[in-house]
Structures are given as structure tokens and as C-alpha cells.
Design an enzyme around this catalytic site. Structure first.
Site, PDB file in Angstrom:
ATOM      1  N   ASN A   1     -49.863  77.582  44.338  1.00 29.02           N
ATOM      2  CA  ASN A   1     -50.315  76.438  45.118  1.00 29.02           C
ATOM      3  C   ASN A   1     -51.091  75.505  44.194  1.00 29.02           C
ATOM      4  O   ASN A   1     -51.799  75.941  43.295  1.00 29.02           O
ATOM      5  CB  ASN A   1     -51.136  76.862  46.340  1.00 29.02           C
ATOM      6  CG  ASN A   1     -52.376  77.668  46.045  1.00 29.02           C
ATOM      7  OD1 ASN A   1     -52.370  78.563  45.200  1.00 29.02           O
ATOM      8  ND2 ASN A   1     -53.452  77.369  46.747  1.00 29.02           N
TER       9      ASN A   1
ATOM     10  N   GLU B   1     -53.477  72.194  44.592  1.00 33.35           N
ATOM     11  CA  GLU B   1     -54.198  71.294  45.492  1.00 33.35           C
ATOM     12  C   GLU B   1     -54.408  69.934  44.836  1.00 33.35           C
ATOM     13  O   GLU B   1     -54.241  69.766  43.626  1.00 33.35           O
ATOM     14  CB  GLU B   1     -55.547  71.905  45.874  1.00 33.35           C
ATOM     15  CG  GLU B   1     -55.404  73.162  46.686  1.00 33.35           C
ATOM     16  CD  GLU B   1     -56.719  73.785  47.073  1.00 33.35           C
ATOM     17  OE1 GLU B   1     -56.690  74.688  47.925  1.00 33.35           O
ATOM     18  OE2 GLU B   1     -57.785  73.398  46.539  1.00 33.35           O
TER      19      GLU B   1
ATOM     20  N   CYS C   1     -47.532  74.083  48.086  1.00 34.56           N
ATOM     21  CA  CYS C   1     -47.673  75.524  48.293  1.00 34.56           C
ATOM     22  C   CYS C   1     -46.939  76.306  47.202  1.00 34.56           C
ATOM     23  O   CYS C   1     -45.994  75.802  46.586  1.00 34.56           O
ATOM     24  CB  CYS C   1     -47.113  75.919  49.652  1.00 34.56           C
ATOM     25  SG  CYS C   1     -47.978  75.182  51.048  1.00 34.56           S
TER      26      CYS C   1
ATOM     27  N   GLU D   1     -44.908  78.863  47.496  1.00 33.14           N
ATOM     28  CA  GLU D   1     -43.510  79.129  47.818  1.00 33.14           C
ATOM     29  C   GLU D   1     -42.638  77.920  47.474  1.00 33.14           C
ATOM     30  O   GLU D   1     -41.548  78.065  46.918  1.00 33.14           O
ATOM     31  CB  GLU D   1     -43.358  79.470  49.314  1.00 33.14           C
ATOM     32  CG  GLU D   1     -44.143  80.688  49.742  1.00 33.14           C
ATOM     33  CD  GLU D   1     -45.560  80.384  50.240  1.00 33.14           C
ATOM     34  OE1 GLU D   1     -46.050  81.145  51.083  1.00 33.14           O
ATOM     35  OE2 GLU D   1     -46.171  79.383  49.785  1.00 33.14           O
TER      36      GLU D   1
ATOM     37  N   CYS E   1     -43.235  75.607  54.381  1.00 31.68           N
ATOM     38  CA  CYS E   1     -42.614  76.532  53.425  1.00 31.68           C
ATOM     39  C   CYS E   1     -41.482  77.314  54.083  1.00 31.68           C
ATOM     40  O   CYS E   1     -40.449  77.556  53.459  1.00 31.68           O
ATOM     41  CB  CYS E   1     -43.644  77.491  52.857  1.00 31.68           C
ATOM     42  SG  CYS E   1     -44.754  76.702  51.681  1.00 31.68           S
TER      43      CYS E   1
END
Length: 157
Positions: free
Chosen positions: A61, A63, A72, A74, A108
Site C-alpha cells: 500500500n 499512501e 492498496c 493488492e 481491490c
């Protein structure tokens, strides 16, 4: 401390596929987790997926100060896979320190469904708790666009 091979009884029911995480994918997800960029939430996630031909792609992930621009783990793993030219995967392991283990978010789930609705998802945390299922279990009634003979796309379940 329980290991991923021995989930604790209070979380065993979450392991719908009754699987243990693949050791190589778990290690790749843990290594990715260590590189997550989460300075705001401090909620790190690592993911690793495997294609049918054995390639492993990792994601974290990432940010951003503009929260909606974050990515994210995934999705990062899927983007790495697609960048390399692969278009589907068989397994994904998602590693976090959440209890129960963090499961893919709604966005996701749709991204995973786009590429592999029948892939196995194994979410695990540092305590060895496991949540598992197929992508389609995590996103019931997911959809994909398919090409029609006339070149138009149509939604399909």
C-alpha cells in the site's frame, strides 16, 4: 505464538478454503509489507500473487497526503503483474498486522475479479490467523466486461 500452518481456533472458521499460505508467497508478502509506505495511517499491507506459470509479483500500500490517491497492496501487485504482461493469477497472499487479517477492500476485490475470479485469496497476520476464499467469494456478483462479436463491450457476471 501460532504459525500460519496452525491458525488459532477462534479464527479457524474464517479459513473457508482450509488452506495454509504458500510459504514462498507468504514470505514475499511479508517482505513487501516491510516496504509499505503508510506514513499517515501506519497501517501497512503487503501482497504477493502468483501467475499460472509461477511468476510472483509483489505490491504494497502506498499512501498519499491526498488520501484518495493512495494505492492498496493488492492493486499494486496486480499492476506489477499487468506491467509485466501477465493477465491472470492463481493465488494471492495478503499480509497485515490486523486481527483478524485485513481482507481486500471493495475496490481491490473488483480489481482482483477482473483478472482472476477463481483465484485463491489467503489473508494472514503475524499471529498466524487466516482468512481465505476465492476472489468470487470475496466479491459475490462481481462483473467483467466482455467483447461482443460486433466489438461492443457488455457486462457479464
Amino acid at each position: 505464538m501460532p504459525t500460519p500452518e496452525q491458525p488459532t481456533p477462534d479464527h479457524a472458521h474464517d479459513n473457508a478454503l482450509n488452506v495454509i499460505p504458500d510459504a514462498a508467497l507468504l514470505e514475499a508478502a511479508r517482505a513487501a509489507f516491510a516496504r509499505a509506505y503508510a506514513p499517515y495511517s501506519r497501517f501497512r499491507v503487503g501482497a504477493a500473487l502468483r501467475t499460472a506459470d509461477g511468476q510472483v509479483f509483489r505490491g504494497v500500500n502506498v499512501e498519499n497526503a491526498s488520501y484518495g490517491l493512495g494505492r492498496c497492496a493488492e492493486q499494486s501487485a496486480v499492476q506489477a503483474m499487468a506491467t509485466a504482461g501477465a493477465r491472470s493469477f492463481t493465488d494471492i497472499v495478503v499480509y497485515s498486522e490486523a486481527t483478524p487479517p485485513a481482507s481486500p477492500c471493495g475496490a481491490c476485490r473488483q480489481v482482483l475479479f477482473e483478472f482472476a475470479p477463481d483465484a485463491r485469496v489467503v489473508c494472514v497476520n503475524q499471529h498466524g490467523h487466516i482468512v481465505s476464499g476465492l476472489v468470487r467469494d470475496f466479491l459475490p456478483h462481481g462483473f467483467r466486461l466482455e467483447q461482443r462479436d460486433d466489438g461492443h463491450e457488455v457486462g457479464t457476471p
